[in-house]
Design an enzyme around this catalytic site. Structure first.
Site, PDB file in Angstrom:
ATOM      1  N   LYS A 115      -0.449 -17.751  23.026  1.00 37.10           N
ATOM      2  CA  LYS A 115      -2.045 -17.236  23.297  1.00 37.10           C
ATOM      3  C   LYS A 115      -2.960 -18.448  22.776  1.00 37.10           C
ATOM      4  O   LYS A 115      -4.075 -18.167  23.145  1.00 37.10           O
ATOM      5  CB  LYS A 115      -1.758 -15.954  22.224  1.00 37.10           C
ATOM      6  CG  LYS A 115      -1.400 -15.345  23.269  1.00 37.10           C
ATOM      7  CD  LYS A 115      -1.605 -13.396  22.773  1.00 37.10           C
ATOM      8  CE  LYS A 115      -0.741 -12.820  22.977  1.00 37.10           C
ATOM      9  NZ  LYS A 115      -1.226 -11.312  23.175  1.00 37.10           N
ATOM     10  N   LYS A 207       7.522 -13.568  31.187  1.00 40.28           N
ATOM     11  CA  LYS A 207       7.653 -11.832  30.942  1.00 40.28           C
ATOM     12  C   LYS A 207       6.379 -11.499  32.426  1.00 40.28           C
ATOM     13  O   LYS A 207       5.121 -12.068  31.619  1.00 40.28           O
ATOM     14  CB  LYS A 207       6.883 -12.171  29.589  1.00 40.28           C
ATOM     15  CG  LYS A 207       7.381 -11.125  28.466  1.00 40.28           C
ATOM     16  CD  LYS A 207       6.371 -10.554  27.106  1.00 40.28           C
ATOM     17  CE  LYS A 207       4.959 -10.731  27.209  1.00 40.28           C
ATOM     18  NZ  LYS A 207       4.548 -10.070  25.673  1.00 40.28           N
ATOM     19  N   LYS A 210       0.069  -8.195  30.999  1.00 41.72           N
ATOM     20  CA  LYS A 210      -1.312  -7.839  31.327  1.00 41.72           C
ATOM     21  C   LYS A 210      -1.959  -8.649  31.842  1.00 41.72           C
ATOM     22  O   LYS A 210      -2.745  -8.559  32.442  1.00 41.72           O
ATOM     23  CB  LYS A 210      -1.080  -7.374  29.618  1.00 41.72           C
ATOM     24  CG  LYS A 210      -1.150  -6.067  29.334  1.00 41.72           C
ATOM     25  CD  LYS A 210      -2.305  -5.475  27.598  1.00 41.72           C
ATOM     26  CE  LYS A 210      -0.647  -4.493  27.067  1.00 41.72           C
ATOM     27  NZ  LYS A 210      -1.345  -4.506  25.668  1.00 41.72           N
TER      28      LYS A 210
HETATM   29  N1  AQP Z   1       7.458  -7.405  29.626  1.00 41.27           N
HETATM   30  C1  AQP Z   1       7.362  -7.308  28.744  1.00 41.27           C
HETATM   31  N2  AQP Z   1       8.543  -6.585  28.777  1.00 41.27           N
HETATM   32  C2  AQP Z   1       9.104  -5.262  27.480  1.00 41.27           C
HETATM   33  N3  AQP Z   1       8.287  -4.844  27.008  1.00 41.27           N
HETATM   34  C3  AQP Z   1       7.255  -5.128  26.141  1.00 41.27           C
HETATM   35  N4  AQP Z   1       6.115  -5.739  25.964  1.00 41.27           N
HETATM   36  C4  AQP Z   1       4.996  -5.979  26.098  1.00 41.27           C
HETATM   37  N5  AQP Z   1       5.297  -7.463  27.285  1.00 41.27           N
HETATM   38  C5  AQP Z   1       6.691  -6.235  28.038  1.00 41.27           C
HETATM   39  C6  AQP Z   1       6.525  -5.114  24.760  1.00 41.27           C
HETATM   40  O1  AQP Z   1       5.142  -3.760  24.946  1.00 41.27           O
HETATM   41  C7  AQP Z   1       4.694  -3.347  23.839  1.00 41.27           C
HETATM   42  C8  AQP Z   1       2.808  -3.006  23.598  1.00 41.27           C
HETATM   43  O2  AQP Z   1       2.307  -4.325  23.395  1.00 41.27           O
HETATM   44  P1  AQP Z   1       1.436  -4.716  23.114  1.00 41.27           P
HETATM   45  O3  AQP Z   1       0.057  -4.658  23.944  1.00 41.27           O
HETATM   46  O4  AQP Z   1       1.163  -5.316  22.049  1.00 41.27           O
HETATM   47  O5  AQP Z   1       1.468  -6.864  23.807  1.00 41.27           O
HETATM   48  P2  AQP Z   1       1.592  -7.931  24.244  1.00 41.27           P
HETATM   49  O6  AQP Z   1       3.352  -7.895  24.340  1.00 41.27           O
HETATM   50  O7  AQP Z   1       1.188  -8.874  24.074  1.00 41.27           O
HETATM   51  O8  AQP Z   1       1.855  -6.886  25.674  1.00 41.27           O
HETATM   52  P3  AQP Z   1       0.802  -8.543  26.716  1.00 41.27           P
HETATM   53  O9  AQP Z   1       1.501  -7.073  28.178  1.00 41.27           O
HETATM   54  O10 AQP Z   1       2.138  -9.218  27.037  1.00 41.27           O
HETATM   55  O11 AQP Z   1       0.238  -8.689  27.264  1.00 41.27           O
HETATM   56  P4  AQP Z   1      -0.643 -10.109  26.633  1.00 41.27           P
HETATM   57  O12 AQP Z   1      -0.989 -10.732  28.270  1.00 41.27           O
HETATM   58  O13 AQP Z   1      -2.038  -9.827  26.353  1.00 41.27           O
HETATM   59  O14 AQP Z   1       0.401 -10.944  26.536  1.00 41.27           O
HETATM   60  C9  AQP Z   1       5.563  -4.278  22.906  1.00 41.27           C
HETATM   61  O15 AQP Z   1       6.777  -3.752  22.187  1.00 41.27           O
HETATM   62  C10 AQP Z   1       5.891  -5.100  23.826  1.00 41.27           C
HETATM   63  O16 AQP Z   1       7.056  -5.908  23.037  1.00 41.27           O
END
Ligand code: AQP
Length: 344
Positions: A115, A207, A210
């Site tokens: 990040k 992955k 968001k």
């Molecule tokens: N691709 C994924 N597959 C399975 N689980 C996922 N999670 C996130 N992406 C996937 C799970 O969703 C929960 C909440 O995630 P979060 O909002 O805390 O943050 P994150 O993991 O940073 O989500 P993103 O989509 O990956 O955001 P960005 O783009 O900001 O990096 C967690 O339990 C996470 O494991």
């Protein structure tokens, strides 16, 4: 290790664009855990501030994640649903853990590296410290089980290391204050099922996230039926038909991803899906997957839209949940202060 009463904790960041990965990897599993455990589900708004954020958007997305929790089937009466910033004990315990965790441990966190990117010197201290606050989120409730996606595995290991070091460093004081041999449980990550890491629809090695700039990389929980069908139709695949066995998905990341999504949406295994679709061309499989995704996601979207029109309701859920969370968090924080020798 002492036996702790079982309790589930997990959180989701209100950073917008909740997607199928968040649903299958986390929220759908939060819903399932309600049947067997007391659960605490948190909209982790303090975490959402670790990257630059826009205040009006944070307010909107906090309500949106709350609406998604409810629309997916989390019962806020039987469980606790609240937003993190309302319960000051999370931040209070994070400071204690800042003094327990070691710099070397945090330096190994891969999510920070991803990040922060190349501009590391310019990243916020909060982004670096994110896993310490996450440990506090979980341990302020002495939670024993944490359903998360695979990307959170390393952060959960750090949480366990922090709990273990606190228990060791203050063992005598913990015992002297009547808490036995350990104050904190070592929480178990629950990373299970066929979709612990849902991948981008455009690139099966990345992955689903968001922050992916491509709209076609993820299915949002707010996508309508046409958008879902279109994104699945355009999802990257390879030219081979689907294999009959799971071993045949090795080195076929896009096929593996779509089969995993189908399995998770249908509460089945990849084996079940391949028994049904082995030998099929992707065109036929994608049609079935789109129909299934629409069937499962349309009611969630409809309920999210209904709740979006009633922010007073989601705000009331969060306020009530925060009160109930504080009833657990405050005495725990007081006990931690006593263990540490902080006069109160
Ligand atoms: N691709 C994924 N597959 C399975 N689980 C996922 N999670 C996130 N992406 C996937 C799970 O969703 C929960 C909440 O995630 P979060 O909002 O805390 O943050 P994150 O993991 O940073 O989500 P993103 O989509 O990956 O955001 P960005 O783009 O900001 O990096 C967690 O339990 C996470 O494991």
């Amino acid at each position: 290790m002492a036996k702790f009463p079982e309790r589930v904790f997990s959180g989701v960041q209100p950073t917008g664009n909740l997607h199928l990965g968040n649903y299958l990897g986390a929220i759908k599993r939060f819903v399932a855990m309600q049947a067997t455990h007391p659960c605490i589900y948190c909209v982790v708004d303090l975490h959402a501030m670790t990257l630059p954020h826009e205040p009006a958007q944070l307010q909107r997305t906090t309500r949106e994640v709350t609406a998604a929790f409810l629309a997916c089937g989390i019962d806020p009466k039987a469980n606790i649903v609240f937003n993190q910033s309302r319960v000051a004990e999370h931040a209070e315990l994070a400071w204690v853990f800042d003094c327990v965790a070691r710099l070397g441990w945090l330096n190994r966190m891969t999510q920070f590296k991803e990040k922060a990117g190349k501009d590391r010197e310019n990243a916020s201290i909060g982004l670096f410290n994110y896993p310490v606050l996450m440990a506090a989120d979980i341990l302020i409730y002495r939670a024993t089980h944490v359903p998360v996606g695979d990307d959170q595995k390393q952060h959960l290991e750090l949480t366990r290391d922090i709990a273990q070091k606190f228990n060791n460093d203050f063992a005598a004081s913990i015992a002297a204050h009547g808490h036995g041999e350990a104050y904190f449980p070592l929480p178990e990550p629950l990373i299970q099922g066929p979709a612990t890491r849902v991948m981008s629809l455009r690139d099966g090695t990345k992955k689903m996230s968001k922050s992916d700039p491509s709209e076609y990389a993820h299915i949002a929980l707010t996508d309508d039926a046409d958008a879902i069908a279109q994104k699945i139709r355009r999802a990257k695949t390879d030219p081979e038909p689907l294999p009959g066995e799971v071993e045949g998905l090795a080195r076929r990341p896009e096929a593996d991803n779509l089969v995993g999504i189908f399995a998770a949406l249908n509460d089945a295994t990849k084996e079940d899906v391949l028994k049904r679709f082995g030998g099929s061309q992707f065109s036929a499989f994608k049609t079935a997957l789109a129909d299934l995704a629409i069937e499962k996601l349309a009611p969630i979207r409809a309920e999210m839209l209904r709740l979006a029109a009633d922010p007073a309701f989601t705000d009331a859920v969060l306020a009530e949940g925060a009160e109930r969370a504080r009833v657990i968090a405050r005495p725990n924080m007081d006990a931690i202060k006593d263990i540490l020798g902080l006069v109160r």
